[in-house]
Write a protein that holds these residues in place. Sequence first.
Motif, PDB file in Angstrom:
ATOM      1  N   HIS A 393      -0.905  35.929   5.950  1.00 24.82           N
ATOM      2  CA  HIS A 393       0.422  36.299   6.458  1.00 24.82           C
ATOM      3  C   HIS A 393       0.537  37.769   6.770  1.00 24.82           C
ATOM      4  O   HIS A 393       1.621  38.295   6.852  1.00 24.82           O
ATOM      5  CB  HIS A 393       1.554  35.963   5.471  1.00 24.82           C
ATOM      6  CG  HIS A 393       1.333  34.701   4.738  1.00 24.82           C
ATOM      7  ND1 HIS A 393       0.992  33.529   5.353  1.00 24.82           N
ATOM      8  CD2 HIS A 393       1.390  34.434   3.424  1.00 24.82           C
ATOM      9  CE1 HIS A 393       0.853  32.596   4.437  1.00 24.82           C
ATOM     10  NE2 HIS A 393       1.077  33.101   3.268  1.00 24.82           N
ATOM     11  N   VAL A 398       7.334  36.594  10.132  1.00 24.66           N
ATOM     12  CA  VAL A 398       8.413  35.965   9.378  1.00 24.66           C
ATOM     13  C   VAL A 398       8.533  36.652   8.038  1.00 24.66           C
ATOM     14  O   VAL A 398       7.552  36.989   7.404  1.00 24.66           O
ATOM     15  CB  VAL A 398       8.116  34.466   9.169  1.00 24.66           C
ATOM     16  CG1 VAL A 398       9.291  33.795   8.523  1.00 24.66           C
ATOM     17  CG2 VAL A 398       7.784  33.849  10.510  1.00 24.66           C
ATOM     18  N   SER A 399       9.786  36.766   7.618  1.00 23.60           N
ATOM     19  CA  SER A 399      10.036  37.457   6.368  1.00 23.60           C
ATOM     20  C   SER A 399       9.554  36.624   5.201  1.00 23.60           C
ATOM     21  O   SER A 399       9.789  35.429   5.143  1.00 23.60           O
ATOM     22  CB  SER A 399      11.533  37.708   6.261  1.00 23.60           C
ATOM     23  OG  SER A 399      11.889  37.835   4.925  1.00 23.60           O
ATOM     24  N   ALA A 400       8.887  37.244   4.293  1.00 20.59           N
ATOM     25  CA  ALA A 400       8.452  36.555   3.062  1.00 20.59           C
ATOM     26  C   ALA A 400       8.851  37.405   1.879  1.00 20.59           C
ATOM     27  O   ALA A 400       8.061  37.715   1.017  1.00 20.59           O
ATOM     28  CB  ALA A 400       6.944  36.355   3.093  1.00 20.59           C
ATOM     29  N   THR A 402      10.918  36.937  -0.661  1.00 22.55           N
ATOM     30  CA  THR A 402      10.913  36.398  -2.013  1.00 22.55           C
ATOM     31  C   THR A 402       9.743  35.466  -2.171  1.00 22.55           C
ATOM     32  O   THR A 402       9.462  34.661  -1.297  1.00 22.55           O
ATOM     33  CB  THR A 402      12.189  35.618  -2.307  1.00 22.55           C
ATOM     34  OG1 THR A 402      12.190  34.465  -1.466  1.00 22.55           O
ATOM     35  CG2 THR A 402      13.403  36.453  -2.014  1.00 22.55           C
TER      36      THR A 402
ATOM     37  N   LYS B 273       8.143  27.300   2.684  1.00 24.46           N
ATOM     38  CA  LYS B 273       8.317  28.477   3.527  1.00 24.46           C
ATOM     39  C   LYS B 273       7.885  28.078   4.918  1.00 24.46           C
ATOM     40  O   LYS B 273       7.204  27.103   5.093  1.00 24.46           O
ATOM     41  CB  LYS B 273       7.453  29.625   3.010  1.00 24.46           C
ATOM     42  CG  LYS B 273       7.999  30.101   1.698  1.00 24.46           C
ATOM     43  CD  LYS B 273       7.294  31.216   1.002  1.00 24.46           C
ATOM     44  CE  LYS B 273       6.140  31.869   1.573  1.00 24.46           C
ATOM     45  NZ  LYS B 273       5.695  32.936   0.666  1.00 24.46           N
ATOM     46  N   THR B 274       8.248  28.812   5.889  1.00 22.75           N
ATOM     47  CA  THR B 274       7.988  28.391   7.263  1.00 22.75           C
ATOM     48  C   THR B 274       6.513  28.485   7.628  1.00 22.75           C
ATOM     49  O   THR B 274       6.061  27.889   8.564  1.00 22.75           O
ATOM     50  CB  THR B 274       8.777  29.242   8.269  1.00 22.75           C
ATOM     51  OG1 THR B 274       8.564  30.608   7.922  1.00 22.75           O
ATOM     52  CG2 THR B 274      10.254  28.918   8.163  1.00 22.75           C
ATOM     53  N   GLU B 275       5.748  29.268   6.875  1.00 26.47           N
ATOM     54  CA  GLU B 275       4.321  29.316   7.242  1.00 26.47           C
ATOM     55  C   GLU B 275       3.513  28.600   6.184  1.00 26.47           C
ATOM     56  O   GLU B 275       3.969  28.417   5.071  1.00 26.47           O
ATOM     57  CB  GLU B 275       3.845  30.750   7.413  1.00 26.47           C
ATOM     58  CG  GLU B 275       4.034  31.630   6.211  1.00 26.47           C
ATOM     59  CD  GLU B 275       5.420  32.212   6.095  1.00 26.47           C
ATOM     60  OE1 GLU B 275       6.163  32.278   7.069  1.00 26.47           O
ATOM     61  OE2 GLU B 275       5.798  32.568   5.001  1.00 26.47           O
ATOM     62  N   GLN B 279      -4.466  29.756   1.868  1.00 28.41           N
ATOM     63  CA  GLN B 279      -5.419  29.521   2.967  1.00 28.41           C
ATOM     64  C   GLN B 279      -6.795  29.228   2.417  1.00 28.41           C
ATOM     65  O   GLN B 279      -7.204  29.870   1.472  1.00 28.41           O
ATOM     66  CB  GLN B 279      -5.490  30.751   3.865  1.00 28.41           C
ATOM     67  CG  GLN B 279      -4.518  30.635   4.997  1.00 28.41           C
ATOM     68  CD  GLN B 279      -4.454  31.913   5.793  1.00 28.41           C
ATOM     69  OE1 GLN B 279      -5.297  32.787   5.604  1.00 28.41           O
ATOM     70  NE2 GLN B 279      -3.486  32.017   6.628  1.00 28.41           N
TER      71      GLN B 279
END
Lengths: 427, 279
Positions: A393, A398-400, A402, B273-275, B279
């Motif tokens: 990531h 995209v915000s992560a 939390t 989460k969106t992703e 991995q």
Amino acid sequence: MASRAEPPDGGWGWMVVLSAFFQSALVFGVLRSFGVFFVEFVAAFEEQAARVSWIASIGIAVQQFGSPVGSALSTKFGPRPVVMTGGILAALGMLLASFATSLTHLYLSIGLLSGSGWALTFAPTLACLSCYFSRHRSLATGLALTGVGLSSFAFAPLFQWLLSYYAWRGALLLVSALSLHLVACGALLRPLCLAEDTTVGGPWAQLTSLLHHGPFLRYTVALTLINTGYFIPYVHLVAHLQDLGWDPLPAAFLLSVAAISDLVGRVASGWLGDAVPGPVARLLMLWTTLTGVSLALFPVAQSPTALVALTVAYGFTSGALTPVAFSVLPELVGTGRIYCGLGLLQMVESLGGLLGAPLSGYLRDVMGNYTASFVVAGACLLAGSGVLITLPHFFSCVSATTSRPQELVTEALDNKVPLPKEGLGEN
Amino acid sequence: TVKYNNLSMESYNISLTEHSSMPVEKNITLDRPSDIQLTCQLTTSRDLNSVNVTWKKDDEILGNDYLINATGNILYTQHRFTITNSKQMGSYSCVFQEEKEQRGTFNFRVPKVHGRNKPLISYVGDSTVLTCSCDDCFPLNWTWYSSNGSVQVPVGIQKNKYVRNGTYANETSLKITELLEEDGGSYWCRALFQLGESEEHIELVVLSFLVPLKPFLAIVAEVVLLVTIILLCEKYTQKKQPDSDNEKELEQIEQLKSDDSNGIENNVPRLRKTEPVGQ
């Protein structure tokens, strides 16, 4: 105790920050100021400087290599009993040291016993902090770690005064009483049950799962590289300045300037880490790269203004990378495995710390000045930041912010029940 | 004159000008008999013959044992002599008398002994080492004294005190084992040279272990108090909200139960989460 779904991000968490602040002061501040005792031990035991230095080295090594033990115990028993035991061990070690009749006695009491005590305190406390905070995690960690810098200021003169009044035996006795406050700090670590804690396996399962976790391993490599370069200026800056013709007093003053900017950097970076969206790993890479660049520029700077500016930059950026380095971990491995993760991380990155200073000294002896060692230190830091790019990531928009504890539930469950779609879970 | 002895020859030099307002001094450390050659030179624009040159030792005028030489506008004078005992140590001055007096002084002293400027602190039953040393010197011998008030008593007779002369001649140590409180006080180390003596003072303080023990116990009591307060506070705040805790627990258990029975798909919208994770 109620189970929570979300970290509280405040409330009792601030007391945990206070506890972590005093703990980092009492563990690392004491370790850093131990040099004051060094001269006394050399005179009292009529031993060579190298043999006396082993006391602190053994203590640091035991603290770092014992971190996984502390972490593993905290997953089983919770951080509070572990840290309180650690405090008692650390104080006991110092107490026994005050009766020492030989250097071996000191290796065992301060190095081994107090070192194990310290191993049981630091990693569990930081992990506990990560449980209590998610949105303000970096700021909380940054504030907690300022304890190290402030205590280095306060303890060195304090220890010197204790030595002049009570000699080393009495001074060790009183430092033991001071270290006992770790027990009080441990008492503040109220256990917090987060929803995912119950689903994750025991310490051994966590450790093995971490060792198979690709991103965690890469992160460990990155931090080891960073650690190799990180300590070099603290060890060699004064010597380098004296090589350039500076007097001892302005050189020591410059170190104090670095310490102050280190402190400011920690808090600023902690605040920034929480305020900026996106993976915290990016900020870590930023600070690491800047630190590496400022280190590599040290040999080039000759004028006093350039050196002062570089020192301020180095202090700020190196202080800035510390809270962020700890904040990346919960995002990587989840709060359920945070204890074991931190412990393992401390142990492996300590190799970097152990290798860094002697390597730099060796380069100095071979080349005759500190140019090569500063450049190598900068290169290690830049290499570490390069490895950081490979973390997951890293480039996502995209915000992560939390790290949801639920994410770990998914991971743990997915390990047992493979999901057919979405590629969730580990490969 | 030619010397056939085997003493070392030391030369020292002072330059003066007619404008030197302050007397010029040179401090010289000497620990063994030597041949000394002192040279003074005065640079002046005045007539060199009108300058009166004398050598003095501690304000006593010395005899005619010196040379005077004039070149251009510089006047040289040289005094050669031997120092073999302590009476010959002191201050030797060359004095140029014209309108004002121009004086250069050579101060001969035995080497200074260094000890500790801070008191040495130790404990009853412990052992300690007092050391004295001097830079670049070779004393004939070292002696240690302890003093109560103004009386100096030699040390080395008592059974717990051992004088150890270090590996190098320029240092000495006094090791005291099994310290008692009476062993505290002033100690003097004295270096004896052919040309005199030099001594230094070291203060030894012997404390009983009760001295640091009292603050130690006070701090331990404070920590115990802190821990008790923290744990009691927590018990007290917990007692105040037992019902709400139980309620929350029941809620959570209900949720988990329903999640399990519905399978994992129901968790996906809430948890994911969106992703992709990991991995």
